[in-house]
Design a protein around this motif. Structure first.
Motif, mmCIF file in Angstrom:
data_model
loop_
_atom_site.group_PDB
_atom_site.id
_atom_site.type_symbol
_atom_site.label_atom_id
_atom_site.label_comp_id
_atom_site.label_asym_id
_atom_site.label_seq_id
_atom_site.Cartn_x
_atom_site.Cartn_y
_atom_site.Cartn_z
ATOM 1 N N SER A 32 79.455 -9.708 16.355
ATOM 2 C CA SER A 32 78.815 -8.641 15.603
ATOM 3 C C SER A 32 78.420 -7.566 16.605
ATOM 4 C CB SER A 32 77.571 -9.181 14.881
ATOM 5 O OG SER A 32 76.829 -8.113 14.340
ATOM 6 N N ILE A 33 78.933 -6.364 16.395
ATOM 7 C CA ILE A 33 78.815 -5.317 17.415
ATOM 8 C C ILE A 33 78.028 -4.137 16.853
ATOM 9 C CG2 ILE A 33 80.148 -3.704 18.837
ATOM 10 C CD1 ILE A 33 82.438 -5.936 18.473
ATOM 11 N N PRO A 34 76.993 -3.705 17.537
ATOM 12 C CA PRO A 34 76.198 -2.583 17.031
ATOM 13 C C PRO A 34 76.949 -1.264 17.177
ATOM 14 C CG PRO A 34 75.460 -3.174 19.217
ATOM 15 C CD PRO A 34 76.493 -4.201 18.838
ATOM 16 N N ASP A 36 76.658 1.429 18.711
ATOM 17 C CA ASP A 36 75.927 2.046 19.817
ATOM 18 C C ASP A 36 76.919 2.432 20.914
ATOM 19 O OD1 ASP A 36 74.380 2.679 22.016
ATOM 20 O OD2 ASP A 36 72.969 1.038 21.724
ATOM 21 N N ASN A 39 77.097 0.390 24.066
ATOM 22 C CA ASN A 39 77.554 -1.003 24.001
ATOM 23 C C ASN A 39 79.024 -1.013 24.425
ATOM 24 O OD1 ASN A 39 79.112 -3.203 22.456
ATOM 25 N ND2 ASN A 39 76.988 -3.907 22.326
ATOM 26 N N ARG A 40 79.365 -1.833 25.404
ATOM 27 C CA ARG A 40 80.720 -1.751 25.983
ATOM 28 C C ARG A 40 81.785 -2.169 24.976
ATOM 29 N NH1 ARG A 40 82.311 -6.953 28.360
ATOM 30 N NH2 ARG A 40 80.631 -8.419 27.982
ATOM 31 N N HIS A 41 81.456 -3.086 24.065
ATOM 32 C CA HIS A 41 82.449 -3.493 23.066
ATOM 33 C C HIS A 41 82.695 -2.358 22.076
ATOM 34 C CE1 HIS A 41 80.821 -7.615 24.259
ATOM 35 N NE2 HIS A 41 82.063 -7.605 24.680
ATOM 36 N N ASN B 175 70.774 4.378 30.618
ATOM 37 C CA ASN B 175 71.138 2.956 30.658
ATOM 38 C C ASN B 175 72.652 2.749 30.591
ATOM 39 O OD1 ASN B 175 71.507 3.781 28.051
ATOM 40 N ND2 ASN B 175 70.555 1.996 27.097
ATOM 41 N N ARG B 286 69.348 -4.215 27.808
ATOM 42 C CA ARG B 286 69.777 -2.878 28.238
ATOM 43 C C ARG B 286 70.057 -1.971 27.063
ATOM 44 N NH1 ARG B 286 74.482 -0.089 28.651
ATOM 45 N NH2 ARG B 286 75.635 -1.832 27.777
ATOM 46 N N SER B 287 70.738 -2.514 26.065
ATOM 47 C CA SER B 287 71.082 -1.774 24.857
ATOM 48 C C SER B 287 71.212 -2.795 23.736
ATOM 49 C CB SER B 287 72.392 -1.002 25.041
ATOM 50 O OG SER B 287 73.463 -1.909 25.235
ATOM 51 N N ALA B 288 71.374 -2.317 22.509
ATOM 52 C CA ALA B 288 71.614 -3.252 21.412
ATOM 53 C C ALA B 288 72.846 -4.088 21.756
ATOM 54 C CB ALA B 288 71.819 -2.487 20.115
ATOM 55 N N PRO B 289 72.722 -5.421 21.757
ATOM 56 C CA PRO B 289 73.810 -6.269 22.255
ATOM 57 C C PRO B 289 74.828 -6.627 21.183
ATOM 58 C CG PRO B 289 71.925 -7.614 21.756
ATOM 59 C CD PRO B 289 71.506 -6.204 21.451
ATOM 60 N N SER B 290 75.997 -7.033 21.632
ATOM 61 C CA SER B 290 76.961 -7.691 20.751
ATOM 62 C C SER B 290 76.521 -9.136 20.587
ATOM 63 C CB SER B 290 78.366 -7.652 21.361
ATOM 64 O OG SER B 290 78.779 -6.322 21.566
ATOM 65 N N MET B 291 76.635 -9.654 19.356
ATOM 66 C CA MET B 291 76.124 -10.990 19.074
ATOM 67 C C MET B 291 77.264 -11.946 18.738
ATOM 68 S SD MET B 291 72.870 -10.580 19.490
ATOM 69 C CE MET B 291 72.573 -12.291 19.124
ATOM 70 N N GLN B 309 70.874 -5.660 15.078
ATOM 71 C CA GLN B 309 70.401 -5.965 16.408
ATOM 72 C C GLN B 309 69.819 -4.718 17.052
ATOM 73 O OE1 GLN B 309 73.739 -6.288 15.284
ATOM 74 N NE2 GLN B 309 74.949 -6.789 17.061
ATOM 75 N N ASP B 337 75.032 -10.006 24.222
ATOM 76 C CA ASP B 337 75.762 -9.444 25.357
ATOM 77 C C ASP B 337 75.573 -7.936 25.399
ATOM 78 O OD1 ASP B 337 77.644 -8.438 27.142
ATOM 79 O OD2 ASP B 337 79.171 -9.905 26.610
ATOM 80 N N GLU B 339 76.114 -6.378 28.495
ATOM 81 C CA GLU B 339 76.631 -6.082 29.830
ATOM 82 C C GLU B 339 77.284 -4.699 29.879
ATOM 83 O OE1 GLU B 339 76.879 -6.408 32.794
ATOM 84 O OE2 GLU B 339 76.116 -8.360 33.359
#
Lengths: 60, 340
Positions: A32-34, A36, A39-41, B175, B286-291, B309, B337, B339
């Motif tokens: 589940s990816i925000p 944002d 966010n690297r994904h 960030n 650091r930021s809203a993460p991947s879950m 998140q 995550d 990162e």
């Protein structure tokens, strides 16, 4: 080169019907990816979308 | 205060937390201690250090227990399928990424910009010249690519590399990914046909890895590092810290939290159950993460519904389905995550 292998990409909507996050399989793991940009994904998904290599499906 | 207690200006760098690297002694490895069959880029064992690959061999990544005196762990890549002749665009390296807000003390982009020293321990079966690279994401990949030398095979060696100040490249105070630190193992001509750069200059791919060590040209080639320290001024002894401190620093980028929700769903209310599972992260991320949600038991044929998140919390719904006959319950492990 693509830094990540990304498949099965779709938006997820919240109860009000607003886009809330993205569900995707990255390197074989469902995430589940925000929505944002730092966010690297998410950043990589949008990079591949803009490159015409990936499509984000609408929410179910 | 006695004058003898006041540090001279030349020792200013000794005060406070001087190592800009998190987990430089490779002790924190939340994702696991070994990953095999690696052919692609990703974080797999030691926190904050990423293996980066593009069609250059197959590798095993370890949080190894082989380390020089004073250290207990190292980050190790071992080649299991070699690439004796990498194609032009093939590449293999280890990458560490800094946030911009971690580097503001460098005063880059001003006349007060600070020079740094990178120090680390390295061990490999390969000898000769090798390249490290620092690359500024905020400045169109402006970079330097100094070399160092591994003199003896299969021997831990201490390396120091001078990093000059950059008076012309601002680092954004945010960030996002700001500066990448890279140890090259091997690459094709697209990255290796240029020359070493010892001053900050505009990016040219061919100058990335001019001193190519060539790890992965043969099966069982290996490369391992530990004791990584990047600091303002000259090199000083590695700054050891309690593991709990290192772990908390790492959890800003990745954490695993078990949610033993224990929600029992009486079958008499129907074949569906919903587990609402909020979790708070151990530190602000650091930021809203991947879950990622894994490891649930007796939850029927359910599925997760992506939640919300933030940098502090995660909420999601776990829908559990059952054809009837038994209660449902969930036990979930969530990973977050964020990162770089």
């Amino acid at each position: 080169m693509n830094e990540m292998i990304i498949t099965n990409v779709a938006y997820y909507n919240d109860a009000a019907g607003n886009q809330d996050s993205i569900k995707a399989t990255i390197e074989g793991v469902e995430m589940s990816i925000p929505l944002d940009p730092v966010n690297r994904h998410y950043a990589e998904i949008m990079r591949q979308v803009e490159a015409g290599e990936l499509t984000i499906e609408d929410a179910d | 205060m006695a004058l003898s207690k006041i540090l001279p200006a030349s020792q200013e760098q000794y005060v406070g937390s001087r190592n800009l690297i998190i987990n430089g002694n490779m002790t924190c490895s939340q994702r696991g201690t070994q990953a095999t069959g690696i052919t692609t880029t990703g974080f797999r064992t030691v926190d904050r250090f990423r293996t980066s690959l593009s069609t250059l061999g197959t590798w095993t990544e370890d949080q190894a227990t082989d380390a020089p005196d004073g250290f207990s762990n190292s980050f190790k890549l071992t080649c299991t399928t070699a690439d004796a002749s990498p194609a032009a665009g093939d590449i293999a390296y280890i990458r560490y990424m800094f946030e911009g807000n971690e580097l503001q003390m460098l005063s880059y982009g001003t006349s007060s910009a600070k020079a740094m020293t990178l120090s680390f321990w390295v061990k490999s079966n390969k000898t000769g010249s090798a390249t490290v690279q620092l690359l500024q994401n905020d400045n169109s990949a402006k970079n330097i690519s100094p070399s160092y030398t591994i003199s003896s095979a299969n021997t831990w060696e201490y390396q120091t590399v001078s990093i000059p100040a950059d008076t012309a490249g601002n680092i954004d105070n945010d960030n996002g990914p700001a500066v990448a630190l890279i140890w090259y193992l091997n690459s094709g001509s697209n990255y290796s046909s240029g020359t070493t750069r010892t001053t900050w200059t505009a990016y040219s791919a061919t100058d990335s890895n001019p001193a190519n060590l060539g790890v992965g040209g043969a099966t069982s080639d290996y490369f391992q590092i530990t004791g990584v320290q990047l600091e303002v001024g000259n090199a000083t002894p590695f700054e050891h810290e309690p593991f709990s401190v290192t772990l908390q620093k790492c959890q800003r980028y990745y954490c695993t939290t078990g949610t033993s929700a224990g929600y029992s769903v009486p079958t008499n209310i129907g074949p569906y159950g919903y587990m609402l599972a909020p979790m708070s992260f151990p530190v602000e991320m650091r930021s809203a993460p991947s879950m990622t949600n894994t490891s649930f038991a007796n939850a029927g044929t359910g599925s997760y519904h992506g939640g919300f998140q933030s940098i502090t919390t995660y909420r999601y719904v776990h829908e559990m389905r059952n054809s009837g006959g038994s209660n449902l319950y969930g036990q979930t492990i969530n990973t977050a995550d964020a990162e770089l």
